[in-house]
Scaffold this motif. Structure first.
Motif, PDB file in Angstrom:
ATOM      1  N   PRO A  32       0.830  -1.208   0.000  1.00 18.92           N
ATOM      2  CA  PRO A  32       0.000   0.000   0.000  1.00 18.92           C
ATOM      3  C   PRO A  32       0.861   1.253   0.000  1.00 18.92           C
ATOM      4  N   ALA A  33       0.356   2.313  -0.608  1.00 17.47           N
ATOM      5  CA  ALA A  33       1.134   3.549  -0.716  1.00 17.47           C
ATOM      6  C   ALA A  33       1.472   4.118   0.649  1.00 17.47           C
ATOM      7  N   TYR A  34       0.530   4.033   1.597  1.00 18.21           N
ATOM      8  CA  TYR A  34       0.816   4.581   2.923  1.00 18.21           C
ATOM      9  C   TYR A  34       1.869   3.763   3.654  1.00 18.21           C
ATOM     10  N   LEU A  78       3.290   7.224  -4.655  1.00 19.21           N
ATOM     11  CA  LEU A  78       2.155   6.718  -5.422  1.00 19.21           C
ATOM     12  C   LEU A  78       2.593   6.205  -6.792  1.00 19.21           C
ATOM     13  N   GLU A  90      -6.910   5.832  -8.293  1.00 17.65           N
ATOM     14  CA  GLU A  90      -6.347   5.404  -7.014  1.00 17.65           C
ATOM     15  C   GLU A  90      -5.632   6.561  -6.321  1.00 17.65           C
ATOM     16  N   THR A  91      -5.017   7.443  -7.092  1.00 13.94           N
ATOM     17  CA  THR A  91      -4.353   8.609  -6.517  1.00 13.94           C
ATOM     18  C   THR A  91      -5.358   9.528  -5.832  1.00 13.94           C
ATOM     19  N   ASP A 139      -6.520   8.089  -2.521  1.00 10.48           N
ATOM     20  CA  ASP A 139      -5.554   7.868  -1.443  1.00 10.48           C
ATOM     21  C   ASP A 139      -5.798   8.810  -0.265  1.00 10.48           C
ATOM     22  N   THR A 165      -1.386   8.126   2.585  1.00 14.73           N
ATOM     23  CA  THR A 165      -0.124   8.754   2.190  1.00 14.73           C
ATOM     24  C   THR A 165      -0.175  10.262   2.353  1.00 14.73           C
ATOM     25  N   GLU A 182      -7.263  -1.442   2.089  1.00 11.99           N
ATOM     26  CA  GLU A 182      -8.166  -0.294   2.138  1.00 11.99           C
ATOM     27  C   GLU A 182      -8.075   0.421   3.481  1.00 11.99           C
TER      28      GLU A 182
END
Length: 562
Positions: free
Chosen positions: A114-116, A162, A222-223, A226, A229, A501
């Protein structure tokens, strides 16, 4: 001739059996589409609802910042994913160099992070007290004021995080487009005097543009969705504004109006993708030979190709995973034990229940569209897939508003009958959270299921119906056994997505009910990165195995392809 007449008669009989009346499958598909579209409709309707004056305050103060940061983030990520995805897709498809077979599937591994989670890992690595800057100060003898180091917790840092996570969307679709191109076209480009760069820019890239644009659109959605992040990096976007308006300001209308504005960005991305794809209607007319004229790279060229493929893989997977593993082994979560077992159980249970429900509902909706020629069912099928384009924070707002109002109606009715006050029944429940997950990720299961249904010849439906099987029996006895691979693929994809998620979970989870994603975000927000690493690493590990299996299945070349 007799066989042809018999086939036409069977099709006519099957058609009359299929479309004699709408049937429960068609009604189910339409009802499901309405339920999935409800949160989006609720959000859009709140544009016209008078609020508490919060919206005018936000519009005059922070709304320009939300819009500017969101737009800049979109542009930066679009550039990053196209450069990373298209270059690696071209190299692994059209070139031969050491390690290419491994890179074909390994380049999808960053999707498991995941980005975060990646943001937590790079913050620990690059912050002032981290190993990189500490090593620089010790080696060079510098003090804090003697050098400048880029701040990872910034808008630019969010772009990089990202891009590293989302470039596989473009890579996957671009590589599929390159594989579908006729070898004769590329051969004609060479005969016309184009070298490798000319062939790529003048022939292959225009032919693959629809797939590249579609992958970029997925990455941009998806960006926009988010939350983890940008919230952790302190970047003010629409998702952080929605959470602030809902929880800090307590203005549900302002949160819905911000969500509607964010939906405008999402619809703009979808519109650009649709228009671009319509204008780029390239078709391959020759399938005589498939990509036999490839480029064999040696020496410095092979080294450059390996470097291009290794860089996103190391930066997007191995480096953050290594940082998380080191933190987890040296420090880790202080609550590791019974509390951690509960977190893992909550996360896996939610993911498994959502995946099972999504696959079952996708089978019903997909088969309804297959067995009915009604326009309503086809429209419902498309509407049911819109949830994936809607950020989790928007879905959470769209679900909470009608669910809260329904709760007030139910509790008032029960209190009038029994005199007992039960409080909120659905709001803050597991059922509401699973519903939000289904709205968000139903499209993933539906696409995988429809892909499987298209591979089943319609003659099997006609034969089953001519033997007296109804729609339910045909689905259960004919299609379900043939769709188990597609159903398993859909379930694994939804499972991984739910595990990662954060926005919807963070907003809608029941009281005292946390998941691994929430635990990692809470600890990281308190600057306890070492403790957050355990939960973050577990999320990565849970999504890694199904992703490897799926990537090898999806990227397996067809017969005759290299």
């Amino acid at each position: 001739m007799n066989n042809a007449v018999f086939s036409l008669d069977m099709r006519a009989a099957g058609s009359s059996l299929f479309h004699k009346r709408p049937g429960w499958l068609s009604v189910t598909a339409i009802v499901l589409a309405a339920m999935i579209a409800l949160p989006v409709v609720v959000v859009l309707l709140n544009i016209f609802v008078p609020g508490q004056g919060t919206w005018s305050h936000l519009a005059a103060t922070v709304l320009p910042e939300y819009a500017g940061n969101s737009l800049a983030l979109m542009l930066g990520v679009a550039f990053g994913v196209m450069v990373g995805g298209v270059s690696t897709a071209w190299l692994t498809t059209m070139c031969r160099f050491p390690g290419r077979r491994v890179f074909e599937w390994a380049l999808l591994l960053p999707m498991a992070v995941p980005a975060y989670v990646m943001a937590y890992a790079y913050t620990d690595l690059l912050q002032f007290a981290g190993p990189v800057q500490s090593w620089l100060r010790e080696t060079m003898g510098w003090s804090a004021r003697d050098y400048w180091f880029p701040d990872v917790r910034s808008l630019g840092g969010a772009m990089v995080m990202l891009s590293l996570v989302l470039y596989p969307y473009v890579y996957l679709l671009a590589r599929a487009a390159f594989l579908e191109q006729s070898d004769s076209m590329l051969e004609m480009a060479r005969v016309s005097g184009y070298g490798p760069w000319g062939t790529f820019l003048r022939v292959a890239l225009p032919l693959a543009r629809p797939g590249i644009v579609a992958g970029t659109a997925l990455a941009l959605m998806e960006t926009l969705a988010d939350f983890g992040t940008v919230a952790y990096f302190g970047v003010q976007t629409f998702t952080t504004g929605i959470y602030h308006a809902w929880f800090s300001l307590g203005d549900h209308v302002a949160a819905a109006q911000l969500s509607a504005t964010l939906l405008g960005f999402v619809f703009f991305v979808l519109l650009v993708e649709r228009v671009t794809r319509a204008r780029a209607g390239f078709h391959t007319t020759s399938y005589r030979k498939r990509l036999r004229n490839v480029y064999h790279l040696r020496g410095i060229r092979a080294l450059v190709a390996v470097t291009f493929c290794v860089a996103p893989l190391v930066l997007g997977f191995f480096l953050p995973a290594g940082v998380l593993l080191h933190m987890a082994l040296t420090s880790g979560d202080a609550q590791f034990g019974a509390r951690y077992v509960d977190l893992t159980f909550n996360t896996v249970t939610l993911a498994a229940v959502t995946a099972a429900l999504a696959v079952m509902l996708a089978l019903l909706v997909g088969y309804a569209a297959r067995s009915s020629a009604g326009r309503m069912v086809r429209v419902a099928n498309r509407v049911a897939g819109l949830g994936y384009a809607v950020p989790g924070a928007v879905i959470a707002v769209g679900v909470l508003i009608p669910v809260t109002r329904l709760d007030h109606v139910l509790t008032g009715w029960i209190e009038s009958l029994t005199g007992a006050s039960l409080g909120l029944i659905l709001t803050g429940s597991i059922a509401a959270l699973v519903y939000a997950y289904l709205v968000r990720f139903f499209a993933v299961a539906l696409q995988a299921t429809e892909a499987g249904l298209t591979k089943i010849t319609p003659s099997m439906d006609y034969a089953a119906r001519s033997l007296g099987l109804g729609p339910a029996a045909t689905l259960r006895r004919v299609h379900a056994p043939l769709l188990w691979r597609s159903a398993l693929t859909a379930a694994l994809l939804v499972f991984v997505d739910v595990m990662k998620e954060l926005p919807a979970t963070f907003v809608m989870r029941p009281f005292n009910f946390d998941t691994l994603a929430v635990q990692a975000f809470n600890l990281a927000s308190d600057e306890r990165l070492a403790e957050a690493s355990t939960a973050a690493l577990t999320i990565v590990a849970a999504g890694l195995l199904p992703l490897i299996v799926l990537s090898r299945m999806m990227l397996r070349p067809r017969i005759g392809q290299p």
